[in-house]
Design a protein around this motif. Structure first.
Motif, PDB file in Angstrom:
ATOM      1  N   ASN A  53       0.847  -1.190   0.000  1.00 21.17           N
ATOM      2  CA  ASN A  53       0.000   0.000   0.000  1.00 21.17           C
ATOM      3  C   ASN A  53       0.890   1.250   0.000  1.00 21.17           C
ATOM      4  N   ASP A  54       0.964   1.910  -1.148  1.00 24.26           N
ATOM      5  CA  ASP A  54       1.792   3.111  -1.263  1.00 24.26           C
ATOM      6  C   ASP A  54       0.971   4.390  -1.118  1.00 24.26           C
ATOM      7  N   SER A  55      -0.297   4.246  -0.748  1.00 22.54           N
ATOM      8  CA  SER A  55      -1.127   5.440  -0.565  1.00 22.54           C
ATOM      9  C   SER A  55      -1.007   5.914   0.889  1.00 22.54           C
ATOM     10  N   ALA A  56      -1.672   7.018   1.166  1.00 23.11           N
ATOM     11  CA  ALA A  56      -1.584   7.592   2.514  1.00 23.11           C
ATOM     12  C   ALA A  56      -2.665   7.031   3.446  1.00 23.11           C
ATOM     13  N   VAL A  62      -8.659  -3.819  -3.557  1.00 24.83           N
ATOM     14  CA  VAL A  62      -7.605  -3.652  -4.553  1.00 24.83           C
ATOM     15  C   VAL A  62      -8.154  -4.043  -5.929  1.00 24.83           C
ATOM     16  N   ALA A  63      -7.769  -3.281  -6.946  1.00 21.54           N
ATOM     17  CA  ALA A  63      -8.202  -3.577  -8.317  1.00 21.54           C
ATOM     18  C   ALA A  63      -7.012  -4.144  -9.081  1.00 21.54           C
ATOM     19  N   LEU A  64      -7.058  -5.457  -9.347  1.00 24.92           N
ATOM     20  CA  LEU A  64      -5.976  -6.118 -10.097  1.00 24.92           C
ATOM     21  C   LEU A  64      -6.395  -6.263 -11.544  1.00 24.92           C
ATOM     22  N   LYS A 113       2.162   1.544   3.608  1.00 27.26           N
ATOM     23  CA  LYS A 113       3.505   0.914   3.642  1.00 27.26           C
ATOM     24  C   LYS A 113       3.468  -0.576   3.975  1.00 27.26           C
ATOM     25  N   ASP A 114       2.311  -1.098   4.431  1.00 27.48           N
ATOM     26  CA  ASP A 114       2.213  -2.529   4.709  1.00 27.48           C
ATOM     27  C   ASP A 114       1.945  -3.304   3.427  1.00 27.48           C
TER      28      ASP A 114
END
Ligand SMILES: [Zn+2]
Length: 570
Positions: A53-56, A62-64, A113-114
């Motif tokens: 997860n690179d968002s805040a 999640v869209a794969l 970040k996880d």
């Protein structure tokens, strides 16, 4: 009370439901096992991917995405199947113009970040498909030479993100018809995935007929071919760690293997003469590259196309280029490019690709002189001219893309080739060779952002901070030179001089050559003209000057129509 709770639940869900953040997750790790069934144009994939997860914000959905010609079969976390909804998603990032999107509800929220690991399965077909090009008006007969990706019994070649989503991606919709939208989405994806690890095992079950095709996914690929008669399967493993600018690509055909270390050469039957031009060009190209970049050591691979008109493509050190024609000039520069990669690894795209394209131009110079090299570089200028013009015209709206960090190919290939060429013109061959010799790619990114500048400055004993600032660390558009004034004069002893003032109307400075033509000859000098500035110099001449021309084409300029200054007779 009941109503209150319902409202609460709705409030809690609303942000997630309203805004699906498609680019929140980066896929930091791929470990895929792909089985090819070329007779059916089919592939089946099983594997693991790690999403970070690179968002805040925490994310639960999640869209794969994979190509619309593929279908999701299973998605599991810790061995348990997770809920997902499959839907089509229009996007020109795939050759079909659409993606199969799995909207996955994760069992728990993933904090910023996880990471979470997913076991995935998907399958489907990858036939030739030029939909996204045909839709914007490219004739189909032409489009298929560009959009050549396919799995087929006779020839298979499939490029990754930006061409065919044969592995999962997480992107916003890209539109070919909307200016730069497609390239922006692809560049953003590549920048996010730059540090990702990619492991691929590719296998072919039931190879038919008496021959065994060659499976390729990179120059360093480890291949295993089963003993004939026992098991007809073949298998190859590839890894990119980190991915960098590489677009994972796989190829399969009944190739003739004419490898000679470090070159792996795979040609198709009937293209023997074209393949021979590559074999013959290897020694001179290796000698040239060794002199500048050190001895090429890592393997490189060049593989043939079934359709001779297919546009060439490079995936790391694997180059796909047609060998149908005998073109020794092209074979030479293609080899030089890949050999530079072999000799000089770097995780900085403008160094890795920029130097390889710069070397091509230098090789043209060795064979055909400086003008041939400048003509060759000139073909690169158009690639970034328009975007640089926008940067110059409206810097507020178009802040540009600093070369040091860009993922735009036209910049890290074409503009970078010019930047290296200008540095060589300014610093000299010996200084550039010394800087390259001292360059160490290991831990590239732990090094100072001005690492390359420091190496060249130390070798050239010259301050180049202003140049790196205008061309590498910032994107300030291009210079625009013209001759502001000339003043011919004569000493008492009759020696002819000319004082020349050049002006740079652009926001990027450069050291530019200018040539003074006089009766019976010409003389070329170089002068540094900073952004929005003038520079004056005087030159002694053996005759009366009649013309001054600024820039021989070695400095990319936004406007080349104002570079000639005719001196009228006094
Ligand atoms: Zn390259």
């Amino acid at each position: 009370m009941k109503l209150f709770c319902v409202v609460c639940v709705l409030c809690g869900l609303a942000p997630g439901a309203l805004a699906l953040e498609r680019e929140a997750f980066t896929i930091s790790k791929y470990d895929l096992e792909i089985r090819l069934e070329p007779e059916q144009q089919r592939l089946g994939t099983r594997g693991k991917i790690t999403l970070r997860n690179d968002s805040a914000h925490p994310q639960k959905v999640v869209a794969l995405q994979i190509s619309s010609s593929l279908n999701w079969r299973s998605i599991r976390i810790d061995g348990k199947a997770v809920q997902f909804v499959s839907q089509p998603y229009a996007s020109d990032i795939d050759h079909t113009g659409a993606l199969s999107e799995a909207i996955v509800t994760l069992p728990v929220e993933i904090k910023p970040k996880d990471s979470v690991e997913l076991e995935i399965g998907y399958e489907g077909v990858i036939p030739l498909d030029a939909t996204r090009l045909v839709r914007i008006g490219v004739p189909e007969s032409f489009a298929k030479h560009t959009s050549w990706d396919q799995i087929s019994p006779s020839f298979t070649a499939v490029r990754g993100a930006g061409y065919v989503a044969w592995y999962p991606i997480t992107t916003e919709s890209a539109d070919f018809s909307e200016g730069n939208s497609l390239f922006e989405v692809v560049d953003r994806w590549k920048a996010r995935e730059m540090r990702s690890e990619f492991k691929l095992a590719l296998s072919l079950q039931d190879a038919r007929g008496g021959t065994t095709p060659t499976l390729l996914c990179g120059a360093e690929a480890q291949g295993y071919s089963a003993e004939a008669g026992k098991d007809r399967g073949i298998r190859v493993e590839c890894g990119w760690s980190p991915l960098g600018t590489v677009t994972p690509t796989f190829v399969m055909a009944e190739y003739v293997d004419e490898s000679k270390a470090p070159l792996k050469l795979f040609s198709l039957p009937g293209h023997e003469a074209g393949a021979a031009t590559y074999s013959n060009a290897l020694d001179p190209a290796t000698k040239f590259v060794s002199g500048w970049f050190g001895k090429p050591s890592a393997s490189i691979a060049i593989a043939d196309f079934a359709d001779p008109q297919s546009a060439p493509f490079e995936s790391g050190t694997l180059l796909l280029a047609s060998m149908a024609a005998e073109d020794s000039k092209l074979a030479g520069i293609n080899l030089v490019h890949e050999l530079v990669h072999s000799a000089l690894p770097s995780s900085r795209p403008w160094v890795y690709e920029g130097l390889a394209h710069f070397a091509e131009a230098m090789y043209r110079q060795e064979q055909g002189g400086r003008q041939a090299a400048l003509d060759f570089l000139g073909l690169h200028r158009a690639a970034f001219l328009d975007s640089e013009k926008e940067v110059s015209a409206t810097p507020q709206k178009n802040p540009g893309q600093p070369l040091a960090i860009t993922f735009d190919e036209t910049y890290y290939r074409s503009k970078a080739a010019y930047v290296w060429w200008m540095l060589r013109d300014m610093a000299g061959d010996d200084a550039i060779k010394e800087a390259i010799r001292k360059y160490r790619a290991e831990d590239d990114n732990d090094k100072a952002p001005n690492y390359v500048e420091q190496l060249i400055e130390a070798a050239a004993k010259r301050d180049l901070g202003w140049f790196f600032d205008d061309w590498v660390y910032q994107d300030r558009g291009l210079p625009d030179f013209h001759v502001q004034s000339v003043h011919p004069w004569k000493t008492e002893k009759g020696v002819q001089f000319i004082t020349v003032t050049l002006e740079n109307l652009g926001n990027a400075g450069a050291e530019v050559p200018f040539t003074i033509f006089f009766e019976g000859g010409e003389i070329t000098k170089r002068i540094e003209v900073r952004a929005k500035a003038t520079a004056t110099t005087r030159v002694e001449l053996p005759g009366i000057a009649n013309k001054v021309v600024v820039n021989d084409g070695s400095v990319p300029e936004s406007d080349l129509t104002n570079n000639v200054f005719k001196i009228s007779a006094p």
